[in-house]
Design an enzyme around this catalytic site. Sequence first.
Site, PDB file in Angstrom:
ATOM      1  N   CYS A  84      34.652  18.163  50.833  1.00  0.00           N
ATOM      2  CA  CYS A  84      34.634  19.110  49.885  1.00  0.00           C
ATOM      3  C   CYS A  84      35.640  18.925  48.535  1.00  0.00           C
ATOM      4  O   CYS A  84      35.532  19.712  47.423  1.00  0.00           O
ATOM      5  CB  CYS A  84      34.878  20.900  50.015  1.00  0.00           C
ATOM      6  SG  CYS A  84      34.898  20.883  51.884  1.00  0.00           S
ATOM      7  N   SER A 208      33.315  31.992  51.208  1.00  0.00           N
ATOM      8  CA  SER A 208      32.445  31.734  50.012  1.00  0.00           C
ATOM      9  C   SER A 208      31.019  31.382  50.757  1.00  0.00           C
ATOM     10  O   SER A 208      30.880  30.882  51.790  1.00  0.00           O
ATOM     11  CB  SER A 208      32.817  30.428  49.356  1.00  0.00           C
ATOM     12  OG  SER A 208      33.307  29.249  50.211  1.00  0.00           O
ATOM     13  N   ILE A 210      27.894  28.955  50.961  1.00  0.00           N
ATOM     14  CA  ILE A 210      27.271  27.487  50.450  1.00  0.00           C
ATOM     15  C   ILE A 210      26.172  27.677  49.318  1.00  0.00           C
ATOM     16  O   ILE A 210      25.780  29.009  48.974  1.00  0.00           O
ATOM     17  CB  ILE A 210      26.749  26.807  51.720  1.00  0.00           C
ATOM     18  CG1 ILE A 210      25.464  27.525  52.041  1.00  0.00           C
ATOM     19  CG2 ILE A 210      27.797  26.547  52.686  1.00  0.00           C
ATOM     20  CD1 ILE A 210      24.754  26.592  53.134  1.00  0.00           C
ATOM     21  N   LYS A 330      33.845  31.974  45.769  1.00  0.00           N
ATOM     22  CA  LYS A 330      33.537  32.980  46.582  1.00  0.00           C
ATOM     23  C   LYS A 330      32.277  33.691  45.920  1.00  0.00           C
ATOM     24  O   LYS A 330      31.329  33.938  46.453  1.00  0.00           O
ATOM     25  CB  LYS A 330      34.563  34.148  46.556  1.00  0.00           C
ATOM     26  CG  LYS A 330      34.353  35.663  47.242  1.00  0.00           C
ATOM     27  CD  LYS A 330      34.077  35.149  48.715  1.00  0.00           C
ATOM     28  CE  LYS A 330      33.302  36.392  49.289  1.00  0.00           C
ATOM     29  NZ  LYS A 330      31.686  36.202  48.743  1.00  0.00           N
ATOM     30  N   HIS A 334      29.699  27.490  46.587  1.00  0.00           N
ATOM     31  CA  HIS A 334      30.452  26.348  47.270  1.00  0.00           C
ATOM     32  C   HIS A 334      29.418  25.522  47.453  1.00  0.00           C
ATOM     33  O   HIS A 334      29.185  25.251  48.743  1.00  0.00           O
ATOM     34  CB  HIS A 334      31.316  26.816  48.017  1.00  0.00           C
ATOM     35  CG  HIS A 334      32.101  25.740  48.619  1.00  0.00           C
ATOM     36  ND1 HIS A 334      32.855  24.791  47.748  1.00  0.00           N
ATOM     37  CD2 HIS A 334      32.866  25.769  49.989  1.00  0.00           C
ATOM     38  CE1 HIS A 334      33.747  24.033  48.386  1.00  0.00           C
ATOM     39  NE2 HIS A 334      33.515  24.281  49.580  1.00  0.00           N
TER      40      HIS A 334
END
Lengths: 386, 395, 133
Positions: A84, A208, A210, A330, A334
């Site tokens: 990430c 968070s 996806i 958040k 993400h």
Amino acid sequence: MREVAVLGAGQTPVGEHWDRTLVSLAGEAALEALRDAGLDRPDVLIVSNMLSGVGPGSQLNLGAQIADWCGLKGVEAFKIEAACGSGGAAFRAGVHAVGSGLVDLTLVVGVEKMTQTPSTVTTAGLATAADADTEAAHGPSFIALNALIMRRYQHEYGWKHEDFGAFSVNAHANGALNPYARLQQPITHEDYREARMVCEPINLLDSSPIGDGAAAVILVPAERLVPGGGRPRVVVAGSGAATDSLAVHDRRDLLWLAAAERSARQAFAQAGVGPDEIDFFELHDAFSIMAALSLEACGFTERGQGPRLGLEGAILPSGRLPIATQGGLKARGHPVGATGVYQIVEVARQLWGAAGDNQLPEPRVGMAQNIGGSGATILTHILRIS
Amino acid sequence: MHAPGSALPEILVAGVGLTPIGEHWEKSLRSIALEAMTAAVEDAGGLRPQALFVGNMLAPALSAQTHLGALLADFAGWRGIEAATYEAAGASGGIALRQAVLALASGEMDRVMVVGVEKLTDRIGSSVEAALAAAADADFEAVQGLTPAAQAGLLMRRYIHEHHVPEHGFAGFSLTAHANAVGNPRALYRRAIRLEDYASAPMLSDPLNLFDAAPVADGAAAILLTRGDRHRPAGERTPIRILASAVATGPLALHDQPDPLGFEAARISAGRAMAQAGLAAHDIDLFELHDVFSIYAALALESAGFAERGQGWRLAAEGEISRTGRIPISTLGGSKARGDAGGATGVYQAAEVVLQLQGRAGEAQVPEAQVGMGQCLGGAGATVATHILTRADRL
Amino acid sequence: MEVSRHWRLRQQRYALVGEVCPHCDVKIFPPRDICPDCGREARTEYQFSGRGEVYSYTTVHDAPAGHEAYAPYTVAVIRLEEGPMVTAQLTDLGDQPIGIGTPVEMTTRKIGEDGERGMLVYAYKFRPVLRPA
């Protein structure tokens, strides 16, 4: 190294883009960034992405594929991956390319498409960021690894779960004003307290979401841009990169993001600033515990005191260190391999005065930090108006 | 021959390390990479890198492992240094090398490690084939059942049709590679083959036969690079300098390429590299091209200017690619006989050029090699990375 | 199916065999050839006792592919008494409360399945040390 400036940016909303291919999402952000910069063609195209190589149905050679889609015949292109942290790593690679003097125009595009696989497959994909032999094989999901850290943190410093709520409330309030954000609903502290447990002690509002999305920036030599008229000139003042053990259990200190400290120090030193001079911080709030730990390791507050910045309101747009100004991981979302580039886009937009309803009053120095895995690769960048 | 200039600052090779390529069932991906990195560090007299550039393509699919940069940096005892993975299918190793060159050129670091590593043998069966096919266009090629061999077979058939290549016209690539590998103790296959072996080999993807295709297996190669103005390699060996580094891309799918036999991305990459180095084809003493399929070897030679279009096969048929020929290729066996380690190949090629230029290739030595070129391909030439290396005392 | 990988890791997974650094005496698990503490070569085998304590724990409900049949399960980071930490599932929990600091010992159990033909994968898990009644 010659100074590098961010000339243009582009992004897609973060969401469930079931009707779009990964390449078309990347192309949209890339072409928007080129238009924003007034350019036709870069010298180099750097793609950041985490999951495209994970099977089944994997796609390699994304660099060439996206370059072709964008009509960039023959251009130098490739993919960079650091879980990430891929986006931050790609941005840094772009800074080095332009800074070296060997390349003039670099287009960095982060892209991820991850919402159409069954959740067990997505979860397994995210787990590839951990140590396959000693961590992932034993079954902890990525959330579980963060839960292990959060539980220990609470045990050592005595924070109650509700003390982490401010991170989520702030992010959601900001995301509600960002048309690109995945989640645009504000939440209350009560919502946070009552959210269901996902992997104790992490609840749904600690985590968070996806998403699918792409973000892109254009890097050029700063000397090419004459300040005055139009947008302020935004330059890369500092860049830092560091790694740590993949496995959480191999960390020297499980409750300290050593790679965040190391990379932040490098960036601060290059920029000639300290934490006090940072006007806002796009940190990697994949989970609320990561937000707390990041603030501590970068020196914005003492060890074990991260939640206090939330409780005191320091992290709000009106506070002394606004974070997640456009929703953060958040609420903006993400899309893992793309996140690091979204962060840079958001920092640039703030500095340009182009952050719409999320605009802070005349910020001059912004910081972005992108984390791979549970803290094993960390990229820190400081951008400022010059 | 004119005095070459280079756009690159002085970037030197401090050390190289290569593992044998093979089915290393008993070794893990990280231990294979460590073997190569440790050898490179020792070769460099114990120099510790400040950053790690990893070239790899299959770990996410076959080892359920992304994040190799941090993993390998930590495993090597260099916890904390910056690290990331670079991927462009079979060109991954060349991309990692290119990025290391740019990072050193930026001046932000002095000593970096490039490692190409691939481990196929964590899995067996069709998932390996599927992973290798992922370099092609997943939606429009792979989904049709097109494999890398099939892509090459399509190109080969078209080439034979356009250029009237006689039967077994490509045999020379295979024969030469195998003959060269006899002198390389690290090669996967160390036995010379005869024309009859080639002629009787089973078809893989008509007209491509088994001996037109390189075996893909596990391996790792590493190169430690430094900025010449901040660190000179110790010892008596001639320093080797990276003179040029260039990457170009083209469409993934063969059907999307305007002129598939033109090998355009390779032409652009090689051309840029030679321009950077101020050199022409006749200045190159050896060419570690990517002979994952014999047709690609022919196309690489043509697109780099060593032969006219459609005549690359003749260089092999007429012995010009042997170690004493006009343009030696696969000097230590190439992908065909040394073995192809997927994304690691680009680093193997550069490391082998180093060994040749430093006179360390043993029985596989190309006599008086001064300038060498390495080129790796991602997919059917969708991504191409070319590097030119030279003995520093040649300038 | 990752046959060779599971075979390679069996000594660590079945018997908790790691290394001790001959230079600085640090105990290393899993074995890794370079000591993470002093950076020098470490290849001397070392047999861990299997005893440790819970450093942290959590219960997984959304399991990754390959583990979904076993959800929910509890995963922990365990501090082995010799120093290193490991990630492992907890087992045989029964009615006993688990907390940070609970003493545990190693046992070998199934941790999942690999592939469509369901090759069973075994490895270490940890259970609370039984107290005398």
